[in-house]
Design a protein around this motif. Structure first.
Motif, PDB file in Angstrom:
ATOM      1  N   ALA A  31       0.064  -5.268   6.137  1.00  0.00           N
ATOM      2  CA  ALA A  31       0.390  -4.783   4.791  1.00  0.00           C
ATOM      3  C   ALA A  31       1.813  -4.214   4.770  1.00  0.00           C
TER       4      ALA A  31
ATOM      5  N   VAL B  67       3.910  -1.099   3.704  1.00  0.00           N
ATOM      6  CA  VAL B  67       3.495   0.302   3.483  1.00  0.00           C
ATOM      7  C   VAL B  67       4.639   1.130   2.897  1.00  0.00           C
TER       8      VAL B  67
ATOM      9  N   VAL C 270       0.849  -1.200   0.000  1.00  0.00           N
ATOM     10  CA  VAL C 270       0.000   0.000   0.000  1.00  0.00           C
ATOM     11  C   VAL C 270       0.882   1.246   0.000  1.00  0.00           C
TER      12      VAL C 270
ATOM     13  N   GLU D 276      -2.501   1.615  10.901  1.00  0.00           N
ATOM     14  CA  GLU D 276      -3.494   0.537  10.703  1.00  0.00           C
ATOM     15  C   GLU D 276      -3.052  -0.449   9.628  1.00  0.00           C
ATOM     16  N   CYS D 277      -2.472   0.078   8.541  1.00  0.00           N
ATOM     17  CA  CYS D 277      -2.022  -0.818   7.463  1.00  0.00           C
ATOM     18  C   CYS D 277      -0.924  -1.728   7.978  1.00  0.00           C
TER      19      CYS D 277
ATOM     20  N   ILE E 288       0.871   5.336   0.566  1.00  0.00           N
ATOM     21  CA  ILE E 288       0.002   6.328   1.216  1.00  0.00           C
ATOM     22  C   ILE E 288       0.583   7.725   1.006  1.00  0.00           C
TER      23      ILE E 288
ATOM     24  N   ASP F 198     -12.044  -3.394   1.891  1.00  0.00           N
ATOM     25  CA  ASP F 198     -12.115  -4.860   1.781  1.00  0.00           C
ATOM     26  C   ASP F 198     -13.428  -5.309   1.156  1.00  0.00           C
TER      27      ASP F 198
ATOM     28  N   LEU G  28     -10.223   1.039   5.809  1.00  0.00           N
ATOM     29  CA  LEU G  28      -9.641  -0.244   5.387  1.00  0.00           C
ATOM     30  C   LEU G  28     -10.711  -1.340   5.345  1.00  0.00           C
TER      31      LEU G  28
ATOM     32  N   SER H  56      -2.309  -4.406  10.090  1.00  0.00           N
ATOM     33  CA  SER H  56      -3.010  -5.462   9.342  1.00  0.00           C
ATOM     34  C   SER H  56      -2.043  -6.338   8.550  1.00  0.00           C
TER      35      SER H  56
ATOM     36  N   LEU I 166      -3.513   5.886   9.161  1.00  0.00           N
ATOM     37  CA  LEU I 166      -3.635   4.883   8.097  1.00  0.00           C
ATOM     38  C   LEU I 166      -2.358   4.057   7.990  1.00  0.00           C
TER      39      LEU I 166
END
Ligand code: NAP
Length: 295
Positions: free
Chosen positions: A25, A27, A3, A19-20, A5, A198, A194, A23, A16
């Motif tokens: 991801a 980043v 991801v 959070e990414c 950003i 999904d 997020l 999870s 963000l």
């Protein structure tokens, strides 16, 4: 998932990124110092190098009053910058989530605004963000637009921080009591964005902590919750004479996101949680000793 950003050090971008990462991801934070989104070639090069599957585009010229005197810059960042991000994302086949604003509406409706209500922005900021929305719709098949409003949180200067900064001299706090907002906690919003991404690939959705309040009542709740000694004085928006006209009441109807199972908690709960977590820092910025919230 990889991801990218934009605006990763902003009020929302910070959450963000967090959070990414939580999870799982990978980043890529696209800091302004590394890529200015007004520079098409730089954006293309940077997104091409990162080759993300998803771009969450939060970077924006967000100074609503300054935008009135700096329309060229506001459009360069919010409209053309968004165009550059969308084009670059399309070249690597990445989806885009664009964060937009309740200020695309004029605030004259009798009910909360739905995603398909006609936008009628009252100021340069709202018009430039709406132009960004149009670029997302036209250039990005997998383009998700999330409108939100009145952000606050640990990653930057939202209303609670600004109010506490103004409170430090002990003077009464003059706050507008004829405009409403839906105070929205960035931690909650980042999770909701997020979760929505999904469930849906594209379209326009509204996400805020539900409920609305005048800025004056919001300020009263903060002053009482933090135990600040300042009085809060209600004033009309007209008396405040800010450079940019703001919508009187642009509450967002979030039921489309709710139908996808994404529901945020009421703004009162989110704010109470934020004050429990960050009240000490806010009290210190208002010139109070953290140990004595009721003084
Ligand atoms: N704040 C709100 O109440 C609110 C309400 C509704 C919608 N929104 C939308 O939500 C999004 C996030 O808002 P926010 O409050 O988190 O914003 P913010 O704290 O003002 O952060 C904006 C970010 O954009 C970056 N940026 C600005 N110009 C740039 C450029 N030319 N190139 C690259 N990066 C640039 C800034 O980088 P630097 O720090 O390096 O300048 C910063 O990281 C925005 O799209 C905003 O329109 C915000």
């Amino acid at each position: 998932m990889k991801v990218a950003i934009t605006g990763p050090d902003g009020l929302l971008g910070t959450e963000l990124v967090r959070e990414c990462l939580t999870s799982g991801a990978s980043v890529a934070p696209l800091l302004e110092a590394e890529v200015d989104i007004t520079d098409a070639a730089a954006v293309r090069k940077c997104i091409g190098r990162v080759s993300p599957e998803l771009v969450i585009h939060t970077a924006a010229f967000t100074a609503v009053d300054d935008a009135e005197g700096e329309a060229d810059r506001a459009y360069a960042v919010n409209a053309y910058g968004t165009f550059h991000v969308c084009r670059a994302a399309a070249l690597v086949g990445a989806r885009v989530i664009y964060i937009s604003t309740d200020y695309v509406f004029d605030g004259g409706a009798e009910r909360p605004y739905r995603p398909d209500d006609e936008p009628k922005p009252l100021q340069v900021y709202g018009r430039s963000k709406l132009a960004g929305e149009l670029y997302v719709r036209q250039n990005t098949p997998g383009g998700l637009i999330v409108r939100t409003g009145s952000l606050y949180g640990p990653g930057g200067a939202g209303f609670p921080d600004k109010l506490c900064g103004r409170a430090a001299d002990g003077d009464p706090l003059k706050v507008v009591n004829d405009q409403w907002c839906s105070p929205t906690l960035t931690n909650d919003l980042a999770k909701a964005i997020l979760a929505l991404a999904d469930k849906v690939a594209s379209g326009v959705y509204h996400l805020t902590n539900p409920g609305s309040v005048t800025w004056y009542s919001y300020a009263l709740r903060l002053v009482e919750g933090l135990g600040l000694p300042n009085e809060v004085e209600p004033v009309s928006a007209e008396g405040f004479s800010a450079p940019a006209v703001r919508p009187r009441r642009a509450e967002l109807d979030c039921s489309a996101a709710a139908e996808e199972g994404v529901v945020m908690r009421p703004w009162t709960e989110a704010l109470a949680d934020y004050l429990a977590r960050c009240g000490g820092r806010l009290r210190r910025s208002a010139g109070l000793d953290e140990e004595s919230p009721s003084t």
